[in-house]
Enzyme design. Structure first.
Site, PDB file in Angstrom:
ATOM      1  N   HIS A 247       0.832  -1.206   0.000  1.00 33.46           N
ATOM      2  CA  HIS A 247       0.000   0.000   0.000  1.00 33.46           C
ATOM      3  C   HIS A 247       0.868   1.258   0.000  1.00 33.46           C
ATOM      4  CE1 HIS A 247      -3.817   2.166   1.200  1.00 33.46           C
ATOM      5  NE2 HIS A 247      -2.905   3.063   1.487  1.00 33.46           N
ATOM      6  N   GLU A 251       1.465   3.810  -3.429  1.00 32.38           N
ATOM      7  CA  GLU A 251       1.132   5.239  -3.361  1.00 32.38           C
ATOM      8  C   GLU A 251       2.338   6.102  -3.741  1.00 32.38           C
ATOM      9  OE1 GLU A 251      -1.005   8.605  -3.037  1.00 32.38           O
ATOM     10  OE2 GLU A 251      -1.798   6.556  -2.906  1.00 32.38           O
ATOM     11  N   LYS A 254       3.039   5.865  -7.530  1.00 27.88           N
ATOM     12  CA  LYS A 254       2.077   6.661  -8.311  1.00 27.88           C
ATOM     13  C   LYS A 254       2.488   8.133  -8.334  1.00 27.88           C
ATOM     14  CE  LYS A 254      -1.776   5.678  -6.278  1.00 27.88           C
ATOM     15  NZ  LYS A 254      -3.221   5.771  -5.953  1.00 27.88           N
ATOM     16  N   ASN A 255       2.834   8.656  -7.153  1.00 29.81           N
ATOM     17  CA  ASN A 255       3.222  10.064  -7.070  1.00 29.81           C
ATOM     18  C   ASN A 255       4.515  10.332  -7.831  1.00 29.81           C
ATOM     19  OD1 ASN A 255       1.014  10.481  -5.406  1.00 29.81           O
ATOM     20  ND2 ASN A 255       2.194  10.370  -3.513  1.00 29.81           N
TER      21      ASN A 255
END
Length: 409
Positions: A247, A251, A254-255
């Protein structure tokens, strides 16, 4: 018969505040990763788990229910928060049904596991529902520094409590449902005793890469380096919950990918995202470095704020969307996953160049102990703090006109 059930349900709801007051007087009992692991692998006893959870889960639920009541009245009264409160109260009552049932009753054990799964499913949409409540409040009443501070404090604790409750429920239901996961035969509940960090990094990268390729028609490559100070030739592994680590990494990827692609959209090639995994005596650290242009220092802490999200504000009409899509909660909740077992997630950015995101985890399972919110006077005082004058000078946005001072002499 339906009428009798209706009366019984109403009677139970009427007693809910009394139960919440009672169980909130107890502090939650944090468990270490080693305790989770030892119990699930060598001492797995469904009766023991049943007796512990029917006491511990009401304590954790009641502690956070007391804090919900300390939020601003206008936030509590939003439809989303009202719905969320009803879920938590119903889950508390569901567990209290088992307080007087013997652990020697096999049907009670079976019903308890089914009740836990029902509770977990009921709470699936807690994150977007609370996020929607915050949006409803902001749209109706705006925001002020005191409310923003209280909501930030509460949501960190509320979502951390949710992570811990799901951890307990998952461990019990996965260990005692009588099945094993063929894809992960060595897991103890949701815990992997030898979680290969680089493998989880690659899995998270591939998932983020697929999204990036779909949206931008391209993505940066991945470079991984491992530094194992304990055994240089061995890949780094640890006792951890792979889904939590995934998780966080997903994240961050993605950023990093979005920033890299958008910063270098006119370049013939994209600079890679570099990940370094380092294992020391106390810490296991994962550093992800991108060249996505970076973020100004003054905006770093805002990236972890629930109240200042720059993301679009979707409506929860369709719960089939990605759970965090559009709410901007990815980073703050990822940081909570890191902190849950005494780690952390920090961002170090150089505007004009790129960002380093570092996940810190405990290397030893004995040091990985749950970090749990407790409702007490200290917590209560946080919600009663009023905005005070700053004891540092606040710089003016306009330069001082010194000619005025010269003319007055």
């Amino acid at each position: 018969m339906k009428f009798v059930r209706f009366l019984m349900k109403n009677a139970a709801l009427a007693n809910a505040p009394k139960h919440i007051d009672h169980f909130s007087k107890f502090s939650p009992s944090p468990l270490s990763m080693k305790q989770f692991l030892d119990f699930g692998s060598t001492n797995a006893c469904e009766k023991t788990s049943y007796v512990f959870l029917r006491q511990e889960l009401p304590v954790r639920l009641s502690n956070i229910l007391k804090e919900i009541n300390l939020l601003p009245d206008r936030l509590i009264c939003t439809p989303s928060v009202q719905m969320l409160q009803s879920w938590y109260i119903q889950s508390l009552l569901d567990i209290l049904n088992f307080l007087d049932k013997s652990p020697d009753d096999h049907s009670a054990l079976r019903d308890f596991t089914e009740a836990l799964v029902k509770i977990r499913n009921r709470h699936n949409d807690v994150v977007p529902t609370m996020a929607q409540g915050v949006i409803e409040y902001k749209e109706a009443f705006g925001q002020d520094p005191v409310t923003s501070q209280n909501v930030q404090y509460f949501l960190d604790r509320f979502y951390m409590s949710r992570i811990s409750i799901r951890m307990l429920i998952n461990q019990h239901s996965l260990i005692f449902d009588g099945t094993t996961n063929p894809a992960h035969p060595n897991t103890i509940g949701s815990i992997e005793p030898s979680c290969e960090v680089a493998k989880v990094v690659r899995d998270a990268y591939e998932s983020a890469k697929m999204l990036c390729d779909q949206y931008y028609l391209g993505s940066p490559k991945l470079e991984i380096e491992e530094i194992n100070s304990n055994c240089q030739k061995e890949p780094i592994s640890m006792v951890y919950v792979p889904s939590h680590l995934y998780h966080m990494l997903f994240e961050l990827f993605k950023n990093a990918m979005r920033a890299t692609v958008e910063t270098h959209e006119s370049s013939p090639s994209l600079p890679p995202i570099k990940v370094m995994v380092a294992l020391g005596g106390e810490d296991l650290s994962i550093k992800m470095s991108d060249r996505g242009g970076g973020v100004p220092l003054r905006k770093i802490e805002r990236l972890f704020s629930y109240m200042y999200s720059t993301a679009p504000t979707p409506r929860i009409g369709d719960f089939q969307q990605a759970p965090l899509a559009g709410f901007g909660y990815g980073l703050p909740i990822s940081r909570l996953y890191a902190r849950y077992f005494q780690g952390d997630l920090q961002l170090y950015s150089m505007e004009g160049h790129g960002t380093d995101a570092v996940i810190y985890l405990k290397a030893l399972s004995t040091d990985s102990i749950e970090k749990l919110p407790v409702y007490n006077k200290s917590a209560w005082r946080h919600y009663k703090v009023s905005q005070e004058a700053d004891d540092w000078c606040v710089p003016s946005k306009e330069p001082l006109n010194l000619s005025v001072h010269r003319d007055s002499k």
